[in-house]
Write an enzyme that holds these catalytic residues in place. Structure first.
Site, mmCIF file in Angstrom:
data_model
loop_
_atom_site.group_PDB
_atom_site.id
_atom_site.type_symbol
_atom_site.label_atom_id
_atom_site.label_comp_id
_atom_site.label_asym_id
_atom_site.label_seq_id
_atom_site.Cartn_x
_atom_site.Cartn_y
_atom_site.Cartn_z
ATOM 1 N N LYS A 115 6.978 2.200 -1.956
ATOM 2 C CA LYS A 115 7.185 0.810 -2.374
ATOM 3 C C LYS A 115 6.601 0.580 -3.774
ATOM 4 O O LYS A 115 7.221 -0.060 -4.626
ATOM 5 C CB LYS A 115 6.538 -0.150 -1.367
ATOM 6 C CG LYS A 115 7.229 -0.170 -0.015
ATOM 7 C CD LYS A 115 6.580 -1.178 0.918
ATOM 8 C CE LYS A 115 7.287 -1.215 2.272
ATOM 9 N NZ LYS A 115 6.704 -2.211 3.184
ATOM 10 N N ILE A 116 5.404 1.102 -3.999
ATOM 11 C CA ILE A 116 4.773 0.962 -5.316
ATOM 12 C C ILE A 116 5.653 1.615 -6.377
ATOM 13 O O ILE A 116 5.850 1.063 -7.467
ATOM 14 C CB ILE A 116 3.372 1.605 -5.314
ATOM 15 C CG1 ILE A 116 2.443 0.857 -4.359
ATOM 16 C CG2 ILE A 116 2.774 1.612 -6.718
ATOM 17 C CD1 ILE A 116 1.113 1.529 -4.140
ATOM 18 N N GLY A 138 0.778 -1.228 0.000
ATOM 19 C CA GLY A 138 0.000 0.000 0.000
ATOM 20 C C GLY A 138 0.811 1.280 0.000
ATOM 21 O O GLY A 138 0.317 2.323 -0.407
ATOM 22 N N GLU A 139 2.095 1.204 0.426
ATOM 23 C CA GLU A 139 2.876 2.427 0.560
ATOM 24 C C GLU A 139 3.329 2.947 -0.801
ATOM 25 O O GLU A 139 3.797 2.181 -1.651
ATOM 26 C CB GLU A 139 4.096 2.187 1.445
ATOM 27 C CG GLU A 139 3.769 1.842 2.874
ATOM 28 C CD GLU A 139 3.579 0.361 3.111
ATOM 29 O OE1 GLU A 139 3.730 -0.067 4.261
ATOM 30 O OE2 GLU A 139 3.265 -0.364 2.143
ATOM 31 N N ALA A 140 3.219 4.263 -0.977
ATOM 32 C CA ALA A 140 3.532 4.881 -2.260
ATOM 33 C C ALA A 140 4.976 4.638 -2.680
ATOM 34 O O ALA A 140 5.252 4.343 -3.850
ATOM 35 C CB ALA A 140 3.252 6.387 -2.195
#
Length: 397
Positions: free
Chosen positions: A159-160, A155-157
């Site tokens: 990481k994405i 969910g973390e930006a």
């Protein structure tokens, strides 16, 4: 008188000595054969013992490997450390990546969590993991289908961003003449993911049209437009078949709460007589879960935070309260569910939720975390930054 004695009387002294020598040789040979048989028996016993020990080692290694996979599903870093310590993985990024890519029974959410970390080993593992995918001669939707099936996006930006950057780089390396830059591939990949949500999520009423999809992607190819026939094919592919997102075992909720945004004890106001009950709250994935005990595997209640707001609220004799409410539908029940004592799952009856913390600092921290969870939409933030970069670039000659 025996035949041997009768015959032997006809032999000369030299012949008799020769016969005795042969008898002695025969006896020695039989003794040697017996010793050899015993040695063979001993060797065979050792071989059987060795094979049994090796079989036991194999069984033990298999148990350790299975245990390592379970540990990975519960805590990816601890699971990998366990496998390395027991020499089931050599600890290199390549061996870890192959484990994550090829091994069955791994939690896809845990894989995404491990690949998304920013430590050097995780970054190298992410690159090796993506390089195990073969995207040559696939259009972008086909490549995304393959990629997004191998794990679940965290969910973390940040990481994405790292994971989609690695995907775009790999896709462009496999298909050198499709896009002018990895930025183009990156932006279009997000546009496709958001298109999939728009077309196939029943909660989205305003469905993205082909014309709007064209408009969304204007100027992303180093300031130029992508061919409309390319965008049309990608649009039709998503419209005809949504992405298949891997689902982990629904009977094991542990992974859902693996890396929560926040967790802790709070008091929840509930019941017909409005009593305060102590509950263990976990905030993750835009939902607020509450449990009676920290050891419970199933939550007593689930409150989806979509369309809700949170605020500080005064309450008699309870100084540190916060309230969850729907600003657009006052008087209506919030869409939530709870588990009754007999195990039945029923719809929640709250028009708002009042929750009490132990201190003002704890209350404010929960309010901040809930607001961040409600407003978090990392896809749009990531894409808007990259779009500004490529659209403002001078088109190449």
């Amino acid at each position: 008188m025996t035949d041997c004695q009768m015959v032997s009387s006809d032999f000369t002294a030299d012949e008799k000595m020769e016969i005795e020598s042969i008898k002695t040789y025969k006896k020695d040979l039989l003794d040697d054969i017996q010793k050899l048989k015993m040695e063979i028996d001993n060797v065979m016993a050792e071989i059987l013992s060795f094979e049994s020990a090796e079989e036991n080692k194999t069984i033990e290694k298999s148990k350790q490997f299975s245990n390592g996979k379970k540990k990975f599903n519960m805590d990816p870093k601890k699971g990998i450390n366990y496998l390395v310590e027991n020499k089931l993985l050599d600890g290199s990024a390549q061996s870890i990546a192959e484990f994550l890519y090829k091994e069955e029974g791994l939690n896809k959410t845990a894989i995404g969590e491990f690949l998304g970390e920013r430590e050097e080993l995780h970054l190298q593992t992410l690159k090796a993991f993506v390089d195990l995918h073969e995207f040559s001669d696939l259009n972008l939707v086909q490549a995304l289908r393959q990629f997004l099936w191998s794990f679940r996006l965290p969910g973390e930006a940040q990481k994405i961003d790292r994971m989609m950057e690695a995907f775009a780089t790999r896709y462009c390396n496999c298909n050198t003449n499709v896009f002018q830059s990895t930025d183009t591939c990156y932006i279009l990949s997000f546009a496709i993911i958001m298109l999939n949500t728009s077309l196939h999520n029943p909660n989205v009423k305003d469905k993205t049209t082909l014309e709007r999809f064209f408009s969304m992607n204007r100027g992303i190819n180093n300031g130029e437009d992508l061919p409309e026939d390319l965008l049309s094919k990608l649009y039709e592919s998503i419209r005809n078949e949504p992405f298949k997102i891997p689902e982990d075992d629904g009977n094991d909720l542990t992974h859902t709460f693996f890396n929560p945004d926040r967790e802790g004890w709070l008091l929840k106001l509930g019941g017909r007589v409005k009593t305060w009950k102590r509950r263990w709250f976990i905030l993750t994935d835009n939902c607020l879960y509450y449990f009676e005990f920290t050891t419970d595997k199933e939550p007593r209640g689930i409150i989806p935070l979509e369309n809700l707001c949170v605020r500080e609220v005064p309450y008699p004799r309870k100084p540190y309260c916060l309230e969850l409410y729907n600003p657009n539908s006052r008087g209506q029940k919030i869409k939530a569910c709870k588990t009754e004592t007999d195990g039945r799952v029923v719809e929640g009856k709250h028009q708002s939720y009042t929750i009490c913390a132990a201190s003002a600092e704890e209350r404010d921290s929960w309010i901040e975390a809930i607001r961040a969870s409600i407003t978090k939409d990392p896809f749009y933030d990531l894409v808007s930054v990259r779009k500004r970069k490529v659209i403002n670039q001078t088109p190449q000659d």
